[in-house]
Design an enzyme around this catalytic site. Structure first.
Site, PDB file in Angstrom:
ATOM      1  N   ASN A 156       0.869  -1.171   0.000  1.00 24.55           N
ATOM      2  CA  ASN A 156       0.000   0.000   0.000  1.00 24.55           C
ATOM      3  C   ASN A 156       0.910   1.226   0.000  1.00 24.55           C
ATOM      4  O   ASN A 156       1.391   1.658   1.044  1.00 24.55           O
ATOM      5  CB  ASN A 156      -0.892  -0.037   1.252  1.00 24.55           C
ATOM      6  CG  ASN A 156      -1.847   1.133   1.310  1.00 24.55           C
ATOM      7  OD1 ASN A 156      -1.787   2.034   0.469  1.00 24.55           O
ATOM      8  ND2 ASN A 156      -2.714   1.135   2.297  1.00 24.55           N
ATOM      9  N   ARG A 167      -2.590  -2.060  -3.398  1.00 25.51           N
ATOM     10  CA  ARG A 167      -3.796  -1.262  -3.185  1.00 25.51           C
ATOM     11  C   ARG A 167      -3.663  -0.014  -4.053  1.00 25.51           C
ATOM     12  O   ARG A 167      -2.690   0.732  -3.944  1.00 25.51           O
ATOM     13  CB  ARG A 167      -3.893  -0.834  -1.723  1.00 25.51           C
ATOM     14  CG  ARG A 167      -5.097   0.023  -1.490  1.00 25.51           C
ATOM     15  CD  ARG A 167      -5.087   0.643  -0.142  1.00 25.51           C
ATOM     16  NE  ARG A 167      -6.305   1.398   0.045  1.00 25.51           N
ATOM     17  CZ  ARG A 167      -6.474   2.288   0.995  1.00 25.51           C
ATOM     18  NH1 ARG A 167      -5.516   2.514   1.862  1.00 25.51           N
ATOM     19  NH2 ARG A 167      -7.605   2.945   1.097  1.00 25.51           N
ATOM     20  N   HIS A 214     -12.660   2.999   0.031  1.00 24.46           N
ATOM     21  CA  HIS A 214     -12.617   2.014   1.116  1.00 24.46           C
ATOM     22  C   HIS A 214     -13.258   0.692   0.679  1.00 24.46           C
ATOM     23  O   HIS A 214     -13.770  -0.065   1.518  1.00 24.46           O
ATOM     24  CB  HIS A 214     -13.379   2.499   2.379  1.00 24.46           C
ATOM     25  CG  HIS A 214     -12.677   3.562   3.158  1.00 24.46           C
ATOM     26  ND1 HIS A 214     -13.365   4.568   3.805  1.00 24.46           N
ATOM     27  CD2 HIS A 214     -11.378   3.800   3.397  1.00 24.46           C
ATOM     28  CE1 HIS A 214     -12.506   5.369   4.426  1.00 24.46           C
ATOM     29  NE2 HIS A 214     -11.276   4.919   4.174  1.00 24.46           N
ATOM     30  N   ARG A 217     -11.237  15.747   7.372  1.00 23.85           N
ATOM     31  CA  ARG A 217     -12.075  16.125   6.220  1.00 23.85           C
ATOM     32  C   ARG A 217     -13.476  16.475   6.701  1.00 23.85           C
ATOM     33  O   ARG A 217     -14.021  15.825   7.589  1.00 23.85           O
ATOM     34  CB  ARG A 217     -12.173  14.967   5.222  1.00 23.85           C
ATOM     35  CG  ARG A 217     -10.877  14.682   4.512  1.00 23.85           C
ATOM     36  CD  ARG A 217     -11.066  13.599   3.451  1.00 23.85           C
ATOM     37  NE  ARG A 217      -9.841  12.837   3.315  1.00 23.85           N
ATOM     38  CZ  ARG A 217      -9.782  11.513   3.177  1.00 23.85           C
ATOM     39  NH1 ARG A 217     -10.887  10.798   3.141  1.00 23.85           N
ATOM     40  NH2 ARG A 217      -8.622  10.914   3.072  1.00 23.85           N
ATOM     41  N   GLU A 244      -7.894  -5.163   5.444  1.00 22.09           N
ATOM     42  CA  GLU A 244      -7.778  -4.828   4.021  1.00 22.09           C
ATOM     43  C   GLU A 244      -6.647  -5.616   3.362  1.00 22.09           C
ATOM     44  O   GLU A 244      -6.749  -6.010   2.204  1.00 22.09           O
ATOM     45  CB  GLU A 244      -7.572  -3.316   3.863  1.00 22.09           C
ATOM     46  CG  GLU A 244      -8.840  -2.549   4.174  1.00 22.09           C
ATOM     47  CD  GLU A 244      -8.621  -1.080   4.457  1.00 22.09           C
ATOM     48  OE1 GLU A 244      -8.143  -0.749   5.556  1.00 22.09           O
ATOM     49  OE2 GLU A 244      -8.931  -0.261   3.585  1.00 22.09           O
TER      50      GLU A 244
END
Ligand code: ADP
Length: 409
Positions: free
Chosen positions: A26, A100, A189, A249, A394
């Site tokens: 990743n 990823r 996601h 965010r 993940e």
């Protein structure tokens, strides 16, 4: 998971168990997370290269024996870090590499093997993910340069949401912007929503089709409506800024905010974008931190802005979950995951309180027990829906999709 979560999973039970491992990479803008996962998913080595490009660049790695190494690479960038990581892992003879990749645009609805065309597409989609896709492409090229014969696969964060119907993925703006500029909702996601919804379907006793609302609440936060393994709607959109309030965010704001701030304060579009991505959310409201633990502590000590930040966060998650439930033909339950979803039982309870008209009833003690990596459900028998906590994985999902894309076991 964030840098603050444990980096090393000491699931290493011996080299002999690390059979036919897949390397999961990743590559972010300043970090590379990696995991080497055995074919049967029972054994893994994990590590992290961080602060890339800075004097403090380093790799934190655990050997299969559990020995912890820290390798400093002052000023080292992605290429150097990857060379070192690959050298550390070479002895385990990984058979595939899964990357990823954040944005797969409209083109990719599942993981694909890397060839020149795929690599070019990952680079081209930089327009939709300027911070992430270029770093992801660097990772692919670095592996290719050292191991040209090892197959590589890209697993897109957006792919899982490609099953969304137009009613969910289109924006109510002129058609040409969709057709010519690909302006639509993509969602992110995806590997996490896929993993936890599938896991909940495996764990539940409920028969038949399953409709889950999955709430991935970490630093980045998103929720999805998943029916029979397919994403039907999600909270993030063209970019990961849409939807829930997050660590830094804002999530949803009035789209006219940009023009208003330009007119009123002379802010540029870039300044507004930075403010909404990096200075808002839990950080912006609390004025303290993007880390919920810090905010929870301050709230308990009476800090009013910290209290409001938590209330707003939970209210917005609850409101979104309520609206996403409209996408599901049947509503089996909610699955909480991510650093907050897996650990903060008070946040889960507050979110469920927001959804008070849904006939949800939960066992408060069980909810409190489901922290720190525990997996389980906490609804009462008379609850209208099930409530699950499923720690996301993940890396495991990426390794699985990589093997599938290559037709391996
Ligand atoms: P990322 O999106 O970076 O992967 P994580 O999934 O690791 O983030 O989630 C980070 C968030 O989880 C932070 O807000 C952190 O405060 C929160 N978190 C982690 N552990 C706890 C805990 N025990 N209690 C409350 N919040 C927690």
């Amino acid at each position: 998971m964030s840098d603050s979560t444990p980096i090393f999973n000491d699931r290493n039970t011996g080299r002999s168990k690390l059979i036919n491992p897949t390397l999961v990479l990743n590559c972010g803008s300043s970090s590379i997370k990696y995991a080497l996962i055995s074919e049967d998913e029972s054994t893994r080595i994990t590590g992290l290269a961080e602060n890339l490009g800075l004097d403090t660049a380093r790799i934190k790695h655990t050997t299969l024996n559990g020995e912890k190494l820290e390798i400093t690479i002052p000023g080292g960038r992605h290429e150097l870090a990857l060379q070192k990581i690959l050298a550390l892992l070479e002895q385990y003879h990984f058979i595939a590499v899964g990357h990823r990749v954040v944005h797969g645009g409209r083109e990719y609805s599942k993981a694909v093997r890397v060839d020149q065309h795929v690599l070019d597409e990952v680079k081209r989609l930089k327009i939709l993910a300027p911070l992430h896709n270029p770093a992801n492409a660097l990772g692919i090229e670095a592996v290719e340069a050292i191991y040209p014969d090892i197959p590589q696969v890209v697993v897109f964060d957006t792919a899982f949401h490609q099953t969304m119907p137009p009613v969910a993925y289109r924006y109510p703006i002129p058609k040409a912007l969709y057709e010519e500029e690909k302006i639509r909702r993509y969602g992110f996601h995806g590997t996490s929503h896929a993993y936890v919804s599938e896991r909940a379907s495996t764990l539940t006793d409920t028969k038949g089709p399953h409709g889950w609302l999955t709430a991935h609440l970490g630093n980045g936060c998103s929720a999805s409506a998943v029916y029979n393994g397919e994403s039907l709607d999600t909270s993030m959109g063209l970019t990961p800024l849409e939807g829930l309030m997050m660590g830094t965010r804002s999530g949803d704001v009035d789209p006219s905010l940009h023009i208003h701030l330009k007119r009123k304060l002379g802010m540029s579009l870039e300044e507004v974008d930075t403010m909404l991505n990096s200075e808002s959310g839990l950080l912006g409201i609390s004025g303290l931190s993007n880390d919920l633990r810090t905010i929870e502590q301050a709230a308990n000590e009476g800090h009013k802005d910290a209290q409001l930040a938590i209330e707003m966060f939970c209210y917005r998650v609850g409101k979104y979950l309520a609206s996403l439930s409209c996408a599901l033909p049947d509503f089996t339950g909610i699955v909480f995951t991510g650093g907050i979803g897996e650990n903060s039982s008070t946040t889960r309870a507050r979110i469920l309180d927001v959804m008070r008209h849904f006939g949800i009833n939960f066992d408060a003690d069980k909810n409190d027990e489901l922290v720190g990596g525990a997996e389980g459900n906490f609804q009462e028998q008379d609850s209208s829906i099930e409530l699950w906590v499923v720690p996301t994985d993940e890396e495991c999902q990426i390794a699985k999709e990589t093997r599938q894309a290559l037709g391996l076991k």
